[in-house]
Design a protein around this motif. Structure first.
Motif, mmCIF file in Angstrom:
data_model
loop_
_atom_site.group_PDB
_atom_site.id
_atom_site.type_symbol
_atom_site.label_atom_id
_atom_site.label_comp_id
_atom_site.label_asym_id
_atom_site.label_seq_id
_atom_site.Cartn_x
_atom_site.Cartn_y
_atom_site.Cartn_z
ATOM 1 N N GLU A 39 0.800 -1.223 0.000
ATOM 2 C CA GLU A 39 0.000 0.000 0.000
ATOM 3 C C GLU A 39 0.836 1.279 0.000
ATOM 4 O OE1 GLU A 39 -2.550 -0.349 3.385
ATOM 5 O OE2 GLU A 39 -3.851 -1.859 2.435
ATOM 6 N N ASN A 40 2.164 1.161 0.199
ATOM 7 C CA ASN A 40 3.010 2.363 0.313
ATOM 8 C C ASN A 40 4.264 2.260 -0.541
ATOM 9 O OD1 ASN A 40 1.749 3.979 2.813
ATOM 10 N ND2 ASN A 40 1.706 1.784 3.299
ATOM 11 N N PRO A 41 4.115 2.187 -1.855
ATOM 12 C CA PRO A 41 5.282 2.048 -2.726
ATOM 13 C C PRO A 41 6.200 3.266 -2.731
ATOM 14 C CG PRO A 41 3.317 2.471 -4.027
ATOM 15 C CD PRO A 41 2.846 2.220 -2.626
ATOM 16 N N ASN A 42 5.711 4.419 -2.295
ATOM 17 C CA ASN A 42 6.522 5.646 -2.320
ATOM 18 C C ASN A 42 7.298 5.881 -1.028
ATOM 19 O OD1 ASN A 42 5.658 6.415 -4.940
ATOM 20 N ND2 ASN A 42 3.730 7.139 -4.079
ATOM 21 N N SER A 43 7.252 4.931 -0.103
ATOM 22 C CA SER A 43 7.935 5.106 1.176
ATOM 23 C C SER A 43 9.241 4.321 1.215
ATOM 24 C CB SER A 43 7.032 4.633 2.324
ATOM 25 O OG SER A 43 7.742 4.612 3.545
ATOM 26 N N ILE A 44 10.284 4.946 1.728
ATOM 27 C CA ILE A 44 11.576 4.274 1.905
ATOM 28 C C ILE A 44 11.436 3.113 2.874
ATOM 29 C CG2 ILE A 44 12.326 5.761 3.809
ATOM 30 C CD1 ILE A 44 14.572 4.386 0.975
ATOM 31 N N ILE A 45 10.453 3.203 3.764
ATOM 32 C CA ILE A 45 10.232 2.125 4.726
ATOM 33 C C ILE A 45 9.816 0.846 4.003
ATOM 34 C CG2 ILE A 45 8.852 1.392 6.717
ATOM 35 C CD1 ILE A 45 8.669 4.390 7.444
ATOM 36 N N SER A 46 9.045 0.981 2.926
ATOM 37 C CA SER A 46 8.657 -0.188 2.128
ATOM 38 C C SER A 46 9.889 -0.846 1.521
ATOM 39 C CB SER A 46 7.682 0.224 1.023
ATOM 40 O OG SER A 46 6.450 0.616 1.567
ATOM 41 N N ALA A 47 10.819 -0.027 1.039
ATOM 42 C CA ALA A 47 12.054 -0.574 0.465
ATOM 43 C C ALA A 47 12.874 -1.281 1.541
ATOM 44 C CB ALA A 47 12.875 0.540 -0.180
ATOM 45 N N PHE B 264 6.762 -11.920 -5.642
ATOM 46 C CA PHE B 264 6.232 -10.795 -4.876
ATOM 47 C C PHE B 264 7.220 -9.627 -4.895
ATOM 48 C CE2 PHE B 264 5.712 -8.247 -1.087
ATOM 49 C CZ PHE B 264 4.334 -8.108 -0.971
ATOM 50 N N THR B 265 8.505 -9.935 -4.691
ATOM 51 C CA THR B 265 9.528 -8.885 -4.632
ATOM 52 C C THR B 265 9.609 -8.116 -5.942
ATOM 53 O OG1 THR B 265 10.810 -10.194 -3.051
ATOM 54 C CG2 THR B 265 11.971 -8.435 -4.208
ATOM 55 N N LYS B 266 9.639 -8.826 -7.051
ATOM 56 C CA LYS B 266 9.740 -8.174 -8.362
ATOM 57 C C LYS B 266 8.517 -7.314 -8.644
ATOM 58 C CE LYS B 266 10.692 -9.201 -13.231
ATOM 59 N NZ LYS B 266 10.960 -10.287 -14.213
ATOM 60 N N GLU B 267 7.338 -7.842 -8.319
ATOM 61 C CA GLU B 267 6.087 -7.115 -8.566
ATOM 62 C C GLU B 267 6.064 -5.774 -7.845
ATOM 63 O OE1 GLU B 267 1.298 -7.519 -7.495
ATOM 64 O OE2 GLU B 267 2.649 -9.227 -7.197
ATOM 65 N N HIS B 268 6.496 -5.750 -6.599
ATOM 66 C CA HIS B 268 6.389 -4.521 -5.814
ATOM 67 C C HIS B 268 7.616 -3.625 -5.949
ATOM 68 C CE1 HIS B 268 2.520 -5.488 -4.100
ATOM 69 N NE2 HIS B 268 2.943 -6.734 -4.025
ATOM 70 N N PHE C 231 8.148 0.925 -7.106
ATOM 71 C CA PHE C 231 8.898 1.956 -6.397
ATOM 72 C C PHE C 231 9.315 3.064 -7.365
ATOM 73 C CE2 PHE C 231 10.739 -1.218 -3.070
ATOM 74 C CZ PHE C 231 9.508 -1.263 -2.440
ATOM 75 N N PRO C 232 9.301 4.332 -6.922
ATOM 76 C CA PRO C 232 9.825 5.419 -7.766
ATOM 77 C C PRO C 232 11.332 5.281 -7.929
ATOM 78 C CG PRO C 232 9.258 6.238 -5.579
ATOM 79 C CD PRO C 232 8.744 4.826 -5.647
ATOM 80 N N ALA C 233 11.892 5.988 -8.886
ATOM 81 C CA ALA C 233 13.307 5.848 -9.247
ATOM 82 C C ALA C 233 14.237 6.112 -8.069
ATOM 83 C CB ALA C 233 13.638 6.791 -10.401
ATOM 84 N N ASP C 234 13.942 7.149 -7.254
ATOM 85 C CA ASP C 234 14.854 7.482 -6.162
ATOM 86 C C ASP C 234 14.916 6.369 -5.120
ATOM 87 O OD1 ASP C 234 12.196 8.082 -5.458
ATOM 88 O OD2 ASP C 234 12.828 9.505 -3.923
ATOM 89 N N ILE C 235 13.799 5.703 -4.875
ATOM 90 C CA ILE C 235 13.801 4.603 -3.908
ATOM 91 C C ILE C 235 14.471 3.370 -4.510
ATOM 92 C CG2 ILE C 235 12.304 2.982 -2.660
ATOM 93 C CD1 ILE C 235 10.494 5.290 -1.996
ATOM 94 N N LYS C 236 14.301 3.135 -5.802
ATOM 95 C CA LYS C 236 15.007 2.024 -6.458
ATOM 96 C C LYS C 236 16.519 2.210 -6.379
ATOM 97 C CE LYS C 236 11.513 0.589 -9.829
ATOM 98 N NZ LYS C 236 11.147 0.546 -11.264
ATOM 99 N N LYS C 237 16.959 3.483 -6.408
ATOM 100 C CA LYS C 237 18.390 3.777 -6.377
ATOM 101 C C LYS C 237 18.947 3.864 -4.960
ATOM 102 C CE LYS C 237 18.365 6.282 -10.782
ATOM 103 N NZ LYS C 237 18.509 7.609 -11.430
#
Length: 332
Positions: A141-149, A163-167, A171-177
């Motif tokens: 429910e919170n893909p934009n949070s660093i806590i999710s990462a 599951f990991t790949k799907e979610h 994530f936005p680019a900054d959290i992916k990085k």
């Protein structure tokens, strides 16, 4: 020209004000701490000490230069009788434990910390499974949070690549990085879902002398690929059994390749000497991000893979008498 110069000065002034507003600090209040008590900030990701502060009149302050935010840190005293995980952000933050337990201090100035507190409030009585489901739902429910990462980086191996790949894709680019995003990416890129019956997957890692070796260079005999660490109690206990098995079966064509998940070279070396580990020992000091552990899907230690003379994995997590019985069959 004059107008342009005034504009530049104005912009510089605004930037300076914004920079000052965005400067990290952590002001804290404690309860019944002795004057001179030292509090430490440690990066939870790499375990490195960031800074320290001395308590005076139950107050302390950190004005620390930190390059990346948000960052999850551990605040603790020397005896570790008081500690607290905190999400730091590039703001003036406050920590108030003047009327509460240190671990339940009221913290302001960090949206990430507020979100984390809300997620974990009233979870003390939940089972591991219930708490795990709560964290899983948060990630969904919170893909934009660093806590999710952070959460996904911890549980990716438990929750699986699907599951990991799907979610991770959400994530936005900054959290992916972010460093958590990089850990998830490494898991998705390297994990081979290796099973009993598969051929081994090769990797390279450095030995006790810093020399890189490939697993393929060490095979050819019946080989136990053992994952352990000096800080792992059950691993150290199991080492006693492995020493005896190695003594009995090495003359018959048995080898051990040990991959340590240590992050301290001295402690690793001391454990090798103390436990009398005379086989091939390797470590890259990346702990759970060790490439070999990612490839082989190791997320708990001790763990191992028994590989036959042809490079086929014939058993996993095999120990004690079960290992000895198998070695007797394979080294006739």
């Amino acid at each position: 020209m004059k107008t342009a110069l005034l504009s530049l000065i104005l912009m510089a002034t605004i930037s300076t004000i914004q920079a000052k507003k965005a400067t990290f600090s952590l002001s804290g209040k404690t309860n019944n701490f002795e004057n001179g008590t030292v509090l430490y900030l440690k990066n939870n990701l790499d375990g490195k000490l960031i800074d320290s502060s001395i308590v005076a009149n139950n107050e302390f302050k950190f004005n620390t230069k930190i390059s990346k935010f948000p960052i999850r840190v551990l605040l603790f005293n020397k005896s570790f009788s008081h500690w607290r995980d905190i999400w730091l952000e590039n703001n003036a933050m406050s920590f108030d434990a003047s009327e509460s337990d240190f671990k339940k201090a009221k913290i302001t100035g960090s949206l990430s910390e507020s979100l984390s507190q809300k997620l974990y409030e009233n979870t003390e009585k939940l089972s591991f499974e219930e708490r795990n489901e709560l964290e899983k739902k948060f990630v969904q429910e919170n893909p934009n949070s660093i806590i999710s990462a952070f959460i996904l980086s911890v549980f990716s191996r438990d929750w699986g690549k699907g599951f990991t790949k799907e979610h991770f894709k959400k994530f936005p680019a900054d959290i992916k990085k972010s460093e958590y995003g990089e850990r998830i990416f490494n898991y998705l890129s390297l994990n081979g879902n290796i099973k009993v019956g598969d051929l081994y997957t090769d990797f390279e890692i450095s030995d006790t002398n810093g020399n890189p070796k490939k697993l393929s260079e060490l095979l050819g005999k019946v080989t136990l690929l053992e994952f352990w660490a000096s800080w792992c109690g059950p691993c150290r206990k199991e080492n006693r059994n492995l020493v005896q098995s190695y003594k009995n079966f090495k003359p018959k064509g048995f080898e051990i390749v040990a991959i340590s998940l240590d992050n301290n070279e001295n402690k690793w070396s001391e454990a090798i000497t103390k436990d009398r580990l005379s086989w091939s020992n390797f470590c890259d000091f990346e702990v759970w991000e060790t490439k070999a552990s990612l490839i082989y899907g190791v997320y708990g230690i001790p763990d191992n893979f028994l590989i036959d003379q042809n490079g086929k994995i014939i058993a996993r997590n095999i120990r004690g008498e079960e290992l000895n019985k198998k070695l007797a069959e394979l080294t006739k």
